[in-house]
Design a protein around this motif. Structure first.
Motif, short mmCIF file in Angstrom:
data_model
loop_
_atom_site.label_atom_id
_atom_site.label_comp_id
_atom_site.label_asym_id
_atom_site.label_seq_id
_atom_site.Cartn_x
_atom_site.Cartn_y
_atom_site.Cartn_z
N PRO A 1 0.03 13.93 8.03
CA PRO A 1 -0.21 12.86 9.02
C PRO A 1 -1.69 12.54 9.21
O PRO A 1 -2.03 11.41 9.53
CB PRO A 1 0.43 13.41 10.30
CG PRO A 1 0.54 14.88 10.10
CD PRO A 1 0.68 15.09 8.63
N GLU A 2 -2.55 13.52 8.98
CA GLU A 2 -3.99 13.29 9.14
C GLU A 2 -4.53 12.32 8.08
O GLU A 2 -5.61 11.77 8.23
CB GLU A 2 -4.77 14.61 9.12
CG GLU A 2 -4.75 15.35 7.80
CD GLU A 2 -3.52 16.20 7.53
OE1 GLU A 2 -3.53 16.94 6.54
OE2 GLU A 2 -2.55 16.15 8.31
N LEU A 3 -3.78 12.11 6.98
CA LEU A 3 -4.22 11.19 5.92
C LEU A 3 -3.52 9.84 5.98
O LEU A 3 -3.70 9.00 5.10
CB LEU A 3 -3.97 11.83 4.54
CG LEU A 3 -4.71 13.12 4.24
CD1 LEU A 3 -4.31 13.66 2.88
CD2 LEU A 3 -6.22 12.91 4.31
N ALA A 4 -2.72 9.62 7.01
CA ALA A 4 -1.90 8.41 7.08
C ALA A 4 -2.71 7.12 6.99
O ALA A 4 -2.27 6.15 6.39
CB ALA A 4 -1.06 8.41 8.35
N ASP B 1 -8.74 6.38 1.14
CA ASP B 1 -8.50 6.88 -0.22
C ASP B 1 -7.07 7.35 -0.44
O ASP B 1 -6.68 7.64 -1.57
CB ASP B 1 -9.47 8.01 -0.57
CG ASP B 1 -10.87 7.50 -0.84
OD1 ASP B 1 -11.04 6.28 -1.00
OD2 ASP B 1 -11.79 8.33 -0.89
N ASN B 2 -6.28 7.43 0.61
CA ASN B 2 -4.87 7.78 0.48
C ASN B 2 -3.98 6.54 0.41
O ASN B 2 -2.80 6.64 0.13
CB ASN B 2 -4.43 8.68 1.63
CG ASN B 2 -3.07 9.27 1.41
OD1 ASN B 2 -2.75 9.73 0.31
ND2 ASN B 2 -2.24 9.26 2.43
N LEU B 3 -4.53 5.37 0.67
CA LEU B 3 -3.78 4.12 0.63
C LEU B 3 -4.09 3.42 -0.69
O LEU B 3 -5.19 2.95 -0.91
CB LEU B 3 -4.16 3.23 1.82
CG LEU B 3 -3.88 3.85 3.19
CD1 LEU B 3 -4.45 2.96 4.28
CD2 LEU B 3 -2.40 4.09 3.38
N ILE B 4 -3.10 3.37 -1.55
CA ILE B 4 -3.30 2.87 -2.91
C ILE B 4 -2.58 1.54 -3.07
O ILE B 4 -1.38 1.44 -2.79
CB ILE B 4 -2.77 3.90 -3.92
CG1 ILE B 4 -3.55 5.19 -3.74
CG2 ILE B 4 -2.87 3.38 -5.34
CD1 ILE B 4 -2.97 6.36 -4.48
N LEU C 1 0.86 -1.18 0.00
CA LEU C 1 0.00 0.00 0.00
C LEU C 1 0.90 1.23 0.00
O LEU C 1 1.85 1.31 0.77
CB LEU C 1 -0.90 0.03 1.23
CG LEU C 1 -2.04 -0.97 1.25
CD1 LEU C 1 -2.74 -0.94 2.61
CD2 LEU C 1 -3.03 -0.68 0.14
N ASP C 2 0.59 2.18 -0.86
CA ASP C 2 1.35 3.41 -0.93
C ASP C 2 0.54 4.54 -0.32
O ASP C 2 -0.66 4.65 -0.55
CB ASP C 2 1.66 3.73 -2.39
CG ASP C 2 2.43 5.04 -2.54
OD1 ASP C 2 3.27 5.33 -1.67
OD2 ASP C 2 2.19 5.75 -3.53
N HIS C 3 1.20 5.37 0.47
CA HIS C 3 0.58 6.61 0.94
C HIS C 3 0.78 7.62 -0.18
O HIS C 3 1.89 8.12 -0.37
CB HIS C 3 1.28 7.13 2.21
CG HIS C 3 1.05 6.26 3.40
ND1 HIS C 3 1.90 5.23 3.73
CD2 HIS C 3 0.07 6.28 4.32
CE1 HIS C 3 1.45 4.65 4.82
NE2 HIS C 3 0.35 5.26 5.21
N PHE C 4 -0.27 7.89 -0.95
CA PHE C 4 -0.11 8.81 -2.07
C PHE C 4 0.34 10.18 -1.58
O PHE C 4 1.30 10.74 -2.07
CB PHE C 4 -1.40 8.94 -2.88
CG PHE C 4 -1.20 9.75 -4.13
CD1 PHE C 4 -0.66 9.17 -5.25
CD2 PHE C 4 -1.51 11.10 -4.15
CE1 PHE C 4 -0.44 9.91 -6.40
CE2 PHE C 4 -1.29 11.85 -5.28
CZ PHE C 4 -0.75 11.26 -6.41
N PHE C 5 -0.37 10.73 -0.59
CA PHE C 5 0.07 11.95 0.07
C PHE C 5 0.89 11.51 1.27
O PHE C 5 0.37 10.86 2.18
CB PHE C 5 -1.13 12.81 0.49
CG PHE C 5 -1.95 13.27 -0.67
CD1 PHE C 5 -1.52 14.30 -1.49
CD2 PHE C 5 -3.16 12.66 -0.97
CE1 PHE C 5 -2.27 14.73 -2.57
CE2 PHE C 5 -3.92 13.08 -2.05
CZ PHE C 5 -3.47 14.12 -2.86
N ASP C 6 2.18 11.80 1.26
CA ASP C 6 3.09 11.21 2.25
C ASP C 6 2.68 11.52 3.68
O ASP C 6 2.14 12.58 3.98
CB ASP C 6 4.54 11.64 1.98
CG ASP C 6 4.79 13.09 2.32
OD1 ASP C 6 5.26 13.34 3.44
OD2 ASP C 6 4.52 13.96 1.47
N LYS C 7 2.93 10.54 4.54
CA LYS C 7 2.46 10.63 5.93
C LYS C 7 3.23 11.64 6.76
O LYS C 7 2.72 12.11 7.77
CB LYS C 7 2.45 9.26 6.59
CG LYS C 7 3.75 8.53 6.56
CD LYS C 7 3.57 7.11 7.03
CE LYS C 7 4.85 6.34 6.82
NZ LYS C 7 4.70 4.95 7.09
#
Length: 88
Positions: free
Chosen positions: A27-30, A34-37, A17-23
């Motif tokens: 950090p709120e999207l970690a 929808d941020n885990l691709i 799984l990739d964090h598209f928007f880096d953690k």
């Protein structure tokens, strides 16, 4: 993971799984789903910000593949001119 293939290359099986928007920056999207691709490890390692976010609705609805039905009943598929000019 629900997607069988990497969402970046669409060739290899997804095994990460990739964090598209880096953690670190977001950090709120970690753990936001929808941020885990689902991706392959090769694409995840080589990403470096060069990929399009695969969940944007505009990409899902783009009509980039066209088809002509020939008189003999066969089909000819091609990429639309708009896609070739990067308009999609």
């Amino acid at each position: 993971m629900s997607e069988p293939y990497c969402q970046y290359c669409h060739v290899k099986s997804s095994n990460a799984l990739d964090h598209f928007f880096d953690k670190n920056s977001f950090p709120e999207l970690a753990i936001f789903p929808d941020n885990l691709i689902p991706v392959c490890t090769n694409c995840n390692s080589a990403k470096r910000g060069n990929f399009v976010y695969p969940y944007f609705e505009v990409l899902r609805s783009a009509n980039w593949l066209k088809c002509n039905v020939r008189p003999d009943g066969t089909f000819a598929f091609y990429i639309s001119k708009d896609a070739a000019k990067n308009k999609i």
